[in-house]
Design an enzyme around this catalytic site. Structure first.
Site, PDB file in Angstrom:
ATOM      1  N   HIS A  57      -5.338  -1.009  -6.383  1.00 20.50           N
ATOM      2  CA  HIS A  57      -4.348  -0.377  -5.509  1.00 20.50           C
ATOM      3  C   HIS A  57      -2.943  -0.859  -5.876  1.00 20.50           C
ATOM      4  O   HIS A  57      -2.023  -0.059  -6.072  1.00 20.50           O
ATOM      5  CB  HIS A  57      -4.686  -0.715  -4.052  1.00 20.50           C
ATOM      6  CG  HIS A  57      -3.710  -0.201  -3.044  1.00 20.50           C
ATOM      7  ND1 HIS A  57      -4.004   0.827  -2.173  1.00 20.50           N
ATOM      8  CD2 HIS A  57      -2.429  -0.571  -2.750  1.00 20.50           C
ATOM      9  CE1 HIS A  57      -2.965   1.057  -1.394  1.00 20.50           C
ATOM     10  NE2 HIS A  57      -1.992   0.221  -1.722  1.00 20.50           N
ATOM     11  N   GLU A  58      -2.789  -2.185  -5.956  1.00 19.76           N
ATOM     12  CA  GLU A  58      -1.468  -2.752  -6.247  1.00 19.76           C
ATOM     13  C   GLU A  58      -1.058  -2.488  -7.691  1.00 19.76           C
ATOM     14  O   GLU A  58       0.112  -2.204  -7.971  1.00 19.76           O
ATOM     15  CB  GLU A  58      -1.469  -4.255  -5.968  1.00 19.76           C
ATOM     16  CG  GLU A  58      -1.748  -4.627  -4.513  1.00 19.76           C
ATOM     17  CD  GLU A  58      -0.764  -4.009  -3.545  1.00 19.76           C
ATOM     18  OE1 GLU A  58       0.415  -3.823  -3.916  1.00 19.76           O
ATOM     19  OE2 GLU A  58      -1.156  -3.705  -2.404  1.00 19.76           O
TER      20      GLU A  58
ATOM     21  N   HIS B 259       0.449   0.948  -7.940  1.00 18.25           N
ATOM     22  CA  HIS B 259       1.855   0.972  -7.515  1.00 18.25           C
ATOM     23  C   HIS B 259       2.768   0.508  -8.652  1.00 18.25           C
ATOM     24  O   HIS B 259       3.791   1.138  -8.946  1.00 18.25           O
ATOM     25  CB  HIS B 259       2.068   0.031  -6.315  1.00 18.25           C
ATOM     26  CG  HIS B 259       1.567   0.554  -5.012  1.00 18.25           C
ATOM     27  ND1 HIS B 259       1.764   1.850  -4.593  1.00 18.25           N
ATOM     28  CD2 HIS B 259       0.907  -0.075  -3.997  1.00 18.25           C
ATOM     29  CE1 HIS B 259       1.230   2.012  -3.382  1.00 18.25           C
ATOM     30  NE2 HIS B 259       0.704   0.855  -3.007  1.00 18.25           N
TER      31      HIS B 259
END
Length: 230
Positions: free
Chosen positions: A26-27, A30
Site C-alpha cells: 500500500h505504502e 503511494h
C-alpha cells in the site's frame, strides 16, 4: 499448551504475513506513483520498496492492530506516512488524488491476487495446504478491509485526501488541518464509542459494520464471483 492459546497463535500467524504485505505494498504504491508523477521525495528516502521496515510504524502497524485484533477481531492500523510534496507533482491537485488512490487500489489488486492464488492450494502438500489457504483467505479479507477503510472520506485516510483535492482552496485547507486528529477520531468512532455503548446495552451503534464490514462483504462476493471461487 492450552487450546485457546494455540488457536490464538494460529490466528496471529495467519494474519501476520497478509497484513505486512498489505501495508507494505500500500505504502510502496503511494511512493511509486508520486515518483512517477514528478515528486521523488519518497523515492529518495527508500520508500519505493518491498522492505516492510521502510514502512512499519511500531505503534500504528503492530501495537494497535494486534490489540484490536485480539480484543475485537477487527483490523485497523496505519504505517509511516509516505512523504509527498504536492507542489512538486506535475499537476498537483489531480496527481495528489492519484497518489492517494494508488494505496487502496493496490489493496484491491492484492485481494484479487489472493483470490486467484486460492485455486492453487490443492497443489501443495496436505501438511501446509490448510495453513496457506487460510493465509490467502486472510489476504483477501485484510486487503479489502484496508482498501474500503482507506477510501472513506475522513482526514488522515486516502479517501479524505482525494476529497481534499476536490474542495475549494479555503475548505481544503481547513479539511487538511484536521488530519492531525484523524486517527483518534476514527478509533473513537469505530471502536471506543461502540464499546462503551455496548457496555451500556446500546449495541445497535456500529459504524464500522456499516461503513467497512458490509462494503467489504459485498466486494468479497464480487471478487469470489469474478475469480471463480463461487
Amino acid at each position: 499448551m492450552d487450546t485457546s492459546i494455540q488457536e490464538l497463535i494460529v490466528r496471529l500467524s495467519v494474519m501476520a504475513i497478509p497484513m505486512v504485505l498489505a501495508i507494505t505494498l500500500h505504502e510502496a504504491a503511494h511512493a511509486w506513483v508520486a515518483w512517477k508523477l514528478g515528486d521523488d521525495t519518497a523515492y529518495s528516502q527508500g520508500r519505493v520498496s518491498f522492505n516492510p521496515s521502510k514502512h512499519i510504524d511500531p505503534f500504528g502497524t503492530i501495537l494497535i492492530p494486534a490489540t484490536l485484533f485480539l480484543f475485537t477481531g477487527f483490523v485497523f492500523g496505519w504505517a509511516k506516512p509516505v512523504p509527498v510534496v504536492q507542489s512538486r507533482l506535475r499537476r498537483p491537485r489531480r496527481d495528489m488524488a492519484l497518489v492517494s488512490l494508488s494505496g487502496p487500489g493496490m489493496n484491491f489488486l492484492l485481494a484479487i491476487l489472493f483470490a486467484l492464488l486460492l485455486h492453487t492450494v490443492f497443489l501443495l502438500p496436505a501438511s501446509v495446504a490448510d495453513w496457506v489457504g487460510q493465509n490467502f483467505v486472510a489476504g483477501i479479507q485484510i486487503n479489502l478491509m484496508l482498501g474500503v477503510l482507506n477510501m472513506l472520506p475522513f482526514p488522515s485516510l486516502d479517501g479524505g485526501k482525494v476529497l481534499e483535492q476536490m474542495l475549494p482552496y479555503r475548505q481544503a485547507q481547513w479539511f487538511a488541518a484536521q488530519e492531525v486528529r484523524g486517527n483518534m477520531i476514527l478509533l473513537t468512532m469505530f471502536f471506543l464509542l461502540p464499546y462503551l455503548l455496548n457496555k451500556m446495552g446500546l449495541s445497535a451503534y456500529d459504524p464500522y459494520m456499516w461503513l467497512v464490514r458490509w462494503p467489504t462483504t459485498a466486494l468479497w462476493n464480487v471478487i469470489a464471483t469474478v475469480t471463480g471461487l463461487n
